[in-house]
Design a protein around this motif. Structure first.
Motif, PDB file in Angstrom:
ATOM      1  N   GLN A 194       0.844  -1.199   0.000  1.00 24.75           N
ATOM      2  CA  GLN A 194       0.000   0.000   0.000  1.00 24.75           C
ATOM      3  C   GLN A 194       0.878   1.247   0.000  1.00 24.75           C
ATOM      4  OE1 GLN A 194      -3.465   0.325  -0.172  1.00 24.75           O
ATOM      5  NE2 GLN A 194      -3.300  -1.851  -0.689  1.00 24.75           N
ATOM      6  N   ALA A 195       0.466   2.245  -0.744  1.00 24.53           N
ATOM      7  CA  ALA A 195       1.173   3.523  -0.777  1.00 24.53           C
ATOM      8  C   ALA A 195       0.118   4.631  -0.727  1.00 24.53           C
ATOM      9  CB  ALA A 195       1.991   3.632  -2.064  1.00 24.53           C
ATOM     10  N   PRO A 196       0.499   5.834  -0.293  1.00 15.40           N
ATOM     11  CA  PRO A 196      -0.501   6.917  -0.224  1.00 15.40           C
ATOM     12  C   PRO A 196      -1.062   7.258  -1.611  1.00 15.40           C
ATOM     13  CG  PRO A 196       1.581   7.532   0.855  1.00 15.40           C
ATOM     14  CD  PRO A 196       1.837   6.237   0.160  1.00 15.40           C
ATOM     15  N   ASP A 197      -2.370   7.557  -1.651  1.00 11.27           N
ATOM     16  CA  ASP A 197      -2.966   7.997  -2.921  1.00 11.27           C
ATOM     17  C   ASP A 197      -2.391   9.356  -3.304  1.00 11.27           C
ATOM     18  OD1 ASP A 197      -4.528   5.780  -2.676  1.00 11.27           O
ATOM     19  OD2 ASP A 197      -6.445   6.854  -2.515  1.00 11.27           O
ATOM     20  N   PRO A 198      -1.944   9.524  -4.561  1.00 13.87           N
ATOM     21  CA  PRO A 198      -1.473  10.839  -4.992  1.00 13.87           C
ATOM     22  C   PRO A 198      -2.649  11.724  -5.440  1.00 13.87           C
ATOM     23  CG  PRO A 198      -1.215   9.267  -6.780  1.00 13.87           C
ATOM     24  CD  PRO A 198      -1.850   8.512  -5.632  1.00 13.87           C
ATOM     25  N   HIS A 199      -2.442  13.039  -5.433  1.00 14.08           N
ATOM     26  CA  HIS A 199      -3.471  13.957  -5.936  1.00 14.08           C
ATOM     27  C   HIS A 199      -2.837  14.936  -6.905  1.00 14.08           C
ATOM     28  CE1 HIS A 199      -6.554  12.431  -3.286  1.00 14.08           C
ATOM     29  NE2 HIS A 199      -5.607  12.342  -2.367  1.00 14.08           N
ATOM     30  N   PRO A 200      -3.572  15.310  -7.952  1.00 12.62           N
ATOM     31  CA  PRO A 200      -2.975  16.151  -8.991  1.00 12.62           C
ATOM     32  C   PRO A 200      -2.811  17.597  -8.542  1.00 12.62           C
ATOM     33  CG  PRO A 200      -5.285  15.718  -9.489  1.00 12.62           C
ATOM     34  CD  PRO A 200      -4.966  14.934  -8.261  1.00 12.62           C
ATOM     35  N   GLY A 201      -1.706  18.218  -8.921  1.00  8.85           N
ATOM     36  CA  GLY A 201      -1.512  19.647  -8.733  1.00  8.85           C
ATOM     37  C   GLY A 201      -2.064  20.392  -9.941  1.00  8.85           C
ATOM     38  N   PRO A 202      -1.866  21.717  -9.992  1.00  2.11           N
ATOM     39  CA  PRO A 202      -2.346  22.492 -11.135  1.00  2.11           C
ATOM     40  C   PRO A 202      -1.760  21.943 -12.441  1.00  2.11           C
ATOM     41  CG  PRO A 202      -1.541  23.937  -9.391  1.00  2.11           C
ATOM     42  CD  PRO A 202      -1.192  22.539  -8.976  1.00  2.11           C
TER      43      PRO A 202
END
Ligand SMILES: NC(=O)c1ccc[n+]([C@@H]2O[C@H](COP(=O)([O-])OP(=O)(O)OC[C@H]3O[C@@H](n4cnc5c(N)ncnc54)[C@H](OP(=O)(O)O)[C@@H]3O)[C@@H](O)[C@H]2O)c1
Length: 301
Positions: free
Chosen positions: A19-27
């Motif tokens: 398991q790894a942290p979910d990434p989130h998109p930047g601008p």
């Protein structure tokens, strides 16, 4: 999310699924739910630490430079793509061998490509196109591609042929039928290449794209007669010494869209030698590391 990771530089045995942290998109970025990610030489070169001076990582790191899947989150300022769209593209130097990846360059996946094919398209096509673009117009010219059976080389053959070049590609004999199927005249690499080319191209080779890093760049410059008629994506030191074009991939959505359009027209279909499930990523990396890949190796997420 589930991802392949390594916690320290080393061999394929360091690759673990966890398991790894979910990434989130930047601008300007999107997040993609990954269907498939490809394996590129940079993945195992980063994993072993061979590139640690130039491109240091902070493990744990998720290998993978390019992927295909479905858009599931959109960063600020992103237009012309919607949640649920099928896309393929490029993220950072790592991050793609996971359930979720952030991409900063992408294009819509042609309906006639599978997810595996789309995953194999991004880095290979952008690298090939940047190399070909350095060589000027292709129509009516005879182009040599050194290393034509690999990921970048095989994309280069199809794209250059679509742009009107006569393409001669080098590969070992077992890959000659493959090169013919892509639209190239095949020949073997290594000693005697200049003589073989004289027979295949009596009017000479106009331009050349080197994707092989095999130490042949000096011979290729002699074959074309001018270092500015040669581009390498693989032998940076040799290219700088000899004065050829030295080209690197960039996260360029326009080039990805061009590759996708060639795909829709039936001129470019990424060739996938083998797929592996995520849990077998160590086998996929070992396969790629042998340096004999025909087309692309792809990991199914
Ligand atoms: N500058 C950039 O941004 C960039 C981007 C992508 C890739 N690259 C570099 O470009 C190179 C190619 O990448 P890739 O993804 O195409 O690699 P790849 O798919 O692993 O290339 C494998 C191919 O190389 C061929 N090959 C092996 N030895 C050869 C030789 N002496 N002469 C000619 N061909 C030979 C093999 O053909 P046979 O089995 O027939 O021998 C095989 O088909 C790598 O060095 C990679 O690091 C650079």
């Amino acid at each position: 999310m589930r991802a392949a990771r390594f916690h320290e530089y080393g061999g394929v045995e360091n690759l673990v699924i966890e398991q790894a942290p979910d990434p989130h998109p930047g601008p300007g970025e999107i997040r993609v739910r990954v269907a498939a990610a490809s394996v590129n030489p940079i993945d195992w070169k980063l994993r072993t630490g061979a590139l640690r001076e130039m491109l240091p990582l902070e493990p744990p790191a998720i290998p993978g430079r390019d992927a295909a899947g479905v858009v599931d989150e959109i960063g600020d300022g992103v237009r012309e793509v919607s949640i649920g769209d099928r896309v393929f593209g490029l993220g950072g130097i790592t991050g793609a061998s996971a359930e979720l990846v952030i991409l900063s360059a992408w294009a819509h996946t042609p309906a006639n490509w599978t997810d595996e094919q789309a995953a194999g398209a991004a880095l290979a096509s952008v690298t090939a196109m940047r190399g070909l673009n350095a060589l000027g117009p292709l129509t009516g010219r005879t182009l040599l591609i050194e290393g034509a059976a690999g990921g970048v080389g095989s994309a280069g053959v199809e794209i250059a042929a679509a742009r009107g070049a006569t393409v001669i590609g080098t590969a070992s004999e077992r890959n000659h039928e493959f090169l013919t199927s892509l639209g190239a005249v095949p020949t073997t690499y290594g000693p005697g290449l200049a003589q073989r080319l004289t027979a295949l191209a009596p009017h000479g080779v106009d331009i050349a794209l080197d994707t092989a890093a095999s130490g042949s760049l000096e011979d290729i410059v002699a074959i074309t007669g001018d270092p500015t008629r040669v581009a390498t994506v693989a032998d940076h030191a040799g290219g700088q010494r000899l004065g050829t074009h030295v080209v690197n991939a960039e996260n360029d959505s326009d080039l990805l869209s061009e590759a996708a359009e060639l795909g829709r027209q039936g001129h470019y279909t990424p060739s996938i030698e083998q797929t592996y499930p995520l849990k077998a990523i160590a086998d996929a990396h070992a396969h790629a590391e042998r340096g004999r890949t025909r087309g692309k190796i792809v990991i199914l997420i």
